[in-house]
Enzyme design. Structure first.
Site: not given
Length: 385
Positions: A171-173
């Site tokens: 999700l960060d990416v």
């Protein structure tokens, strides 16, 4: 490289850890000058986030992977003198990124409205865990926690397993990519109107967006939570034989395939007997039969039969096997970064090609505060000119 698309743009990166810095990294890969604004005491907390004791010139190797090629300026935003220097720097910038919790930048005096007054052309990117409003806005915006809350962990694994999160910060990416999209869109608009803009992204919205196919099915299906398949689950809404299966010497993935054709190729009439109309209603029974057949021979045996026939399938590779493939070699995805002290480490390159050229940057992340005097000194020089 002065001929990259974002050459000449200045980006201020106030972010820490992953989503914000990865967005700034991609802008740097595309040619922007990225200046990382860090605390004088320790800098970005990710400098000390060591994984498997891997360091590069004292800093975390992970830190270098998504801060390579940037500059570092130290400033204590609680000190009026430092804050004044940062404000002057903002006046020269094109993009600004932060991932402080909602309200923090406003209290400092660097919220969007305050920054817009300083520099109306600036594109302001804000990353949060759950958006700027609502009962979750102050929760920690961490990838695993958002996977847990968003239901993603109940899509992975087989029926009967507990929740299974992804093994990386998915999700960060994804959020970083969405931030870059929004920033580039506002930069295009600025080229037309001269007006900057505010881009806001959050991990929870990224989680919902990444699962839009499955979540749309959920929203329009009265049956509630999708049931994972009993074995080989890869997508709870895909019919048999879609999934991952054990073979005699490993595993293989099998995507969409007509059951009659699959039965013919596997020499298993029992598969065809179910009928295509039963591919979802009786998927666990069908997949159990497919699994029993595939387990009898090595992966290559089945690939040699299925691939020439046009069925979508692939071996399930681990990283050593993947890195040894000709497909990996053809992509040439690895680059070496080097610190000023001469330490080297391998990492991945930018996945984007521009005008047919792979984008590489061999410069590792900067030492804390390495560019403070040069950057702030240039502002003084410009003011005197």
């Amino acid at each position: 490289m002065t001929d990259l698309p974002l050459s000449g743009l200045r980006v201020l990166d106030f972010a820490q850890f992953l989503a914000g810095p990865v967005a700034a990294l991609r802008l740097a890969d595309l040619g922007a000058e990225v200046i990382k604004i860090e605390r004088p005491q320790g800098g970005d907390l990710c400098r000390s986030m060591v994984v498997n004791d891997q360091r590069l010139d004292g800093d975390s190797l992970v830190f270098h992977t998504f801060n390579r090629g940037k500059k570092s300026v130290t400033a204590d935003l609680k000190r009026p003198e430092d804050l004044a220097d940062v404000r002057r720097l903002i006046e020269t910038a094109d993009v600004m990124i932060h991932n402080f919790r909602p309200g923090v930048m406003e209290r400092i005096g660097l919220g969007y409205d305050a920054v817009k007054a300083l520099n109306p052309r600036l594109v302001y990117g804000a990353v949060s865990g759950y958006g700027a409003e609502g009962p979750w806005k102050d929760k920690p915006g961490q990838d695993l926690l958002v996977q847990a809350l968003s239901g993603i962990a109940w899509l992975n694994g087989n029926d009967g397993d507990g929740p299974v999160p992804t093994g990386f910060a998915m999700l960060d990416v994804a959020t970083a990519g969405q931030l870059v999209q929004g920033i580039l869109a506002c930069l295009v608009r600025r080229g037309v109107s001269g007006r900057g803009g505010l881009v806001e992204v959050d991990l929870m919205s990224a989680a919902i967006d990444m699962t839009f196919e499955q979540f749309t099915c959920f929203l329009n299906d009265d049956s509630g939570q999708p049931r994972r398949h009993a074995q080989g689950n890869a997508n709870p809404y895909q019919p048999a034989p879609y999934g991952v299966y054990r073979t005699a010497d490993g595993h293989m993935a099998l995507a969409m395939a007509p059951l009659a054709r699959l039965a013919e190729l596997l020499a298993c009439p029992e598969i065809a007997a179910f009928g295509q109309a039963q591919a979802f209603a009786r998927l666990n029974e069908i997949k159990s039969v497919v699994a029993g057949v595939l387990a009898t021979q090595p992966t290559k045996h089945w690939l040699d039969i299925l691939e020439p026939a046009g069925l979508w399938c692939a071996p399930v590779l681990d990283w050593p096997a993947f890195a040894a493939t000709p497909g990996f070699a053809a992509l040439d995805p690895v680059q070496v970064i080097r610190t000023e002290g001469g330490a080297d480490a391998k990492t991945t390159r930018c996945p984007i090609r521009i005008d047919g050229r792979m984008l590489r940057n061999p410069v590792a992340a900067p030492a804390l505060g390495a560019d403070t005097d040069a950057v702030f000194g240039s502002l003084v020089a410009a003011a005197r000119a």
